[in-house]
Design an enzyme around this catalytic site. Sequence first.
Site, PDB file in Angstrom:
ATOM      1  CG  HIS A  17      -1.062   4.787  -9.693  1.00 35.11           C
ATOM      2  ND1 HIS A  17      -2.344   5.258  -9.641  1.00 35.11           N
ATOM      3  CD2 HIS A  17      -1.168   3.449  -9.878  1.00 35.11           C
ATOM      4  CE1 HIS A  17      -3.193   4.252  -9.789  1.00 35.11           C
ATOM      5  NE2 HIS A  17      -2.511   3.141  -9.922  1.00 35.11           N
ATOM      6  CE  LYS A  41     -10.136  -2.716 -15.078  1.00 28.80           C
ATOM      7  NZ  LYS A  41      -8.789  -3.261 -14.889  1.00 28.80           N
ATOM      8  NE  ARG A  90      -1.948  -2.055  -4.681  1.00 29.97           N
ATOM      9  CZ  ARG A  90      -2.988  -1.838  -5.471  1.00 29.97           C
ATOM     10  NH1 ARG A  90      -3.745  -0.802  -5.281  1.00 29.97           N
ATOM     11  NH2 ARG A  90      -3.272  -2.690  -6.425  1.00 29.97           N
ATOM     12  CB  SER A 128      -7.712   3.810  -8.724  1.00 28.58           C
ATOM     13  OG  SER A 128      -6.428   4.181  -9.132  1.00 28.58           O
TER      14      SER A 128
HETATM   15  P1  ADP Z   1      -5.106  -2.247 -12.415  1.00 31.76           P
HETATM   16  O1  ADP Z   1      -5.252  -1.645 -13.768  1.00 31.76           O
HETATM   17  O2  ADP Z   1      -4.363  -3.554 -12.413  1.00 31.76           O
HETATM   18  O3  ADP Z   1      -6.319  -2.212 -11.574  1.00 31.76           O
HETATM   19  P2  ADP Z   1      -4.018   0.182 -11.454  1.00 31.76           P
HETATM   20  O4  ADP Z   1      -4.247   0.874 -12.706  1.00 31.76           O
HETATM   21  O5  ADP Z   1      -4.778   0.672 -10.268  1.00 31.76           O
HETATM   22  O6  ADP Z   1      -4.092  -1.362 -11.616  1.00 31.76           O
HETATM   23  O7  ADP Z   1      -2.508   0.244 -11.070  1.00 31.76           O
HETATM   24  C1  ADP Z   1      -1.488  -0.060 -11.968  1.00 31.76           C
HETATM   25  C2  ADP Z   1      -0.329  -0.600 -11.216  1.00 31.76           C
HETATM   26  O8  ADP Z   1      -0.047   0.231 -10.128  1.00 31.76           O
HETATM   27  C3  ADP Z   1      -0.518  -1.994 -10.627  1.00 31.76           C
HETATM   28  O9  ADP Z   1       0.713  -2.660 -10.720  1.00 31.76           O
HETATM   29  C4  ADP Z   1      -0.854  -1.734  -9.205  1.00 31.76           C
HETATM   30  O10 ADP Z   1      -0.434  -2.808  -8.391  1.00 31.76           O
HETATM   31  C5  ADP Z   1      -0.008  -0.520  -8.942  1.00 31.76           C
HETATM   32  N1  ADP Z   1      -0.537   0.264  -7.839  1.00 31.76           N
HETATM   33  C6  ADP Z   1      -1.770   0.778  -7.677  1.00 31.76           C
HETATM   34  N2  ADP Z   1      -1.875   1.450  -6.513  1.00 31.76           N
HETATM   35  C7  ADP Z   1      -0.659   1.349  -5.920  1.00 31.76           C
HETATM   36  C8  ADP Z   1      -0.118   1.795  -4.679  1.00 31.76           C
HETATM   37  N3  ADP Z   1      -0.851   2.446  -3.790  1.00 31.76           N
HETATM   38  N4  ADP Z   1       1.165   1.513  -4.421  1.00 31.76           N
HETATM   39  C9  ADP Z   1       1.899   0.805  -5.305  1.00 31.76           C
HETATM   40  N5  ADP Z   1       1.460   0.336  -6.464  1.00 31.76           N
HETATM   41  C10 ADP Z   1       0.202   0.597  -6.772  1.00 31.76           C
END
Ligand code: ADP
Length: 162
Positions: A17, A41, A90, A128
């Site tokens: 992130h 969620k 990713r 995450s």
């Molecule tokens: P979600 O709420 O959709 O499960 P997250 O909160 O984990 O997603 O992540 C928010 C955004 O960050 C999404 O666009 C996700 O693709 C991106 N993201 C999460 N982890 C990574 C990473 N390791 N590298 C790049 N982008 C990431």
Amino acid sequence: MRRVIYPGSFDPITNGHLDVINRAATLFDEVVVSVAFNEQKQGLFSVDERMALLREVSPKLPNIRIAQFEGLLMDFARRQEATAVVRGLRAVSDFEFEFQMALMNRKLEPQIETIFLMPAEKYTYLSSRIVKEIARLGGDVSAFVPVSVAAALREKFATPKG
Ligand code: ADP
């Protein structure tokens, strides 16, 4: 003023992130990292805990702001007068869901573009969800998240003493 919303669960924030936040901050005048509150969620961390961790570990740049929102992302983006929404991509596995979301969001709000940023390769396997799983099983997550996030995870999964 080019403002971008970076929405997500951030439960918790990872180095992946942070990579996206840093990249977005070079492209936009302001990045609003926005924690989605979703009653259906339940996360490991509360929204307040996620925001506190984000505040602690986000780059201390004047053009990065931390926010939270509830309801439709596009309503929030409109209220924030955002130019765009940024998401991280990713792998191909992210694509299908993101493609559908982006096109649906365009229907809801044609003025706001969704843009995708790819993290450094070393973060492409990071999520995450997987970090929580490793931490839950007692593994070392220090390569994947900032120090204070690793500490917060240890605390969450610490077995009660006594
Ligand atoms: P979600 O709420 O959709 O499960 P997250 O909160 O984990 O997603 O992540 C928010 C955004 O960050 C999404 O666009 C996700 O693709 C991106 N993201 C999460 N982890 C990574 C990473 N390791 N590298 C790049 N982008 C990431």
